[in-house]
Design a protein around this motif. Structure first.
Motif, short mmCIF file in Angstrom:
data_model
loop_
_atom_site.label_atom_id
_atom_site.label_comp_id
_atom_site.label_asym_id
_atom_site.label_seq_id
_atom_site.Cartn_x
_atom_site.Cartn_y
_atom_site.Cartn_z
N ASP A 10 19.70 -6.15 -11.16
CA ASP A 10 18.65 -6.52 -10.20
C ASP A 10 17.68 -7.54 -10.79
O ASP A 10 17.20 -8.43 -10.09
CB ASP A 10 17.88 -5.28 -9.73
CG ASP A 10 18.71 -4.38 -8.82
OD1 ASP A 10 19.75 -4.84 -8.31
OD2 ASP A 10 18.30 -3.22 -8.61
N VAL A 11 17.39 -7.43 -12.09
CA VAL A 11 16.53 -8.42 -12.75
C VAL A 11 17.21 -9.78 -12.74
O VAL A 11 16.59 -10.80 -12.42
CB VAL A 11 16.17 -7.99 -14.19
CG1 VAL A 11 15.43 -9.11 -14.91
CG2 VAL A 11 15.33 -6.72 -14.19
N ILE A 12 18.50 -9.80 -13.07
CA ILE A 12 19.25 -11.06 -13.06
C ILE A 12 19.25 -11.66 -11.65
O ILE A 12 19.06 -12.86 -11.48
CB ILE A 12 20.70 -10.84 -13.56
CG1 ILE A 12 20.71 -10.50 -15.04
CG2 ILE A 12 21.58 -12.05 -13.27
CD1 ILE A 12 20.29 -11.63 -15.96
N TYR A 13 19.44 -10.82 -10.65
CA TYR A 13 19.42 -11.29 -9.26
C TYR A 13 18.07 -11.92 -8.92
O TYR A 13 18.00 -12.99 -8.33
CB TYR A 13 19.73 -10.13 -8.32
CG TYR A 13 19.67 -10.51 -6.87
CD1 TYR A 13 20.75 -11.13 -6.25
CD2 TYR A 13 18.53 -10.27 -6.11
CE1 TYR A 13 20.71 -11.49 -4.91
CE2 TYR A 13 18.47 -10.63 -4.78
CZ TYR A 13 19.57 -11.24 -4.19
OH TYR A 13 19.50 -11.60 -2.86
N THR A 14 16.99 -11.26 -9.33
CA THR A 14 15.65 -11.77 -9.08
C THR A 14 15.44 -13.10 -9.79
O THR A 14 14.89 -14.05 -9.22
CB THR A 14 14.59 -10.75 -9.55
OG1 THR A 14 14.81 -9.51 -8.87
CG2 THR A 14 13.18 -11.24 -9.27
#
Length: 106
Positions: free
Chosen positions: A63-67
């Motif tokens: 999710d951090v990578i997506y953000t």
């Protein structure tokens, strides 16, 4: 402060990785493009978290990578292949939320 956060996240004794990753998402959303300078600092930790034994840590790191990809696309370009390699591996994770998060991030 960012280096301290990255150090704690990489620590093998850290037991609050999910919460730190949630905080990292909030930080990225708060400062947006100002965070791009810290991408190389956090990326090794994020890649490691994406392969963590705890599925919640794996999902939150994805999710951090997506953000970051949504807000800081240019800062991730030098690391594109490394990120895609890990995400492609996580597409077949045994935990459904991890699989879904990785497919969405790709």
């Amino acid at each position: 402060m960012s280096t301290r956060l990255a150090d704690i996240l990489q620590s093998s004794t850290c037991k609050c990785q999910v919460q730190l990753l949630e905080s990292l998402i909030s930080l990225i959303l708060a400062v947006e493009t100002d965070f791009s300078a810290y991408t190389p600092l956090f990326l090794p930790s994020l890649l490691e978290c994406m392969t963590n034994q705890d599925w919640m840590v794996r999902k939150m790191a994805i999710d951090v990578i997506y953000t970051m990809a949504a807000i800081l696309r240019d800062s991730l370009k030098p690391f594109k292949q490394e990120i895609l390699d890990v995400l492609n591996h996580q597409r077949s994770d045994k935990i459904k939320p991890v699989r879904e998060a990785s497919i969405e991030a790709i």
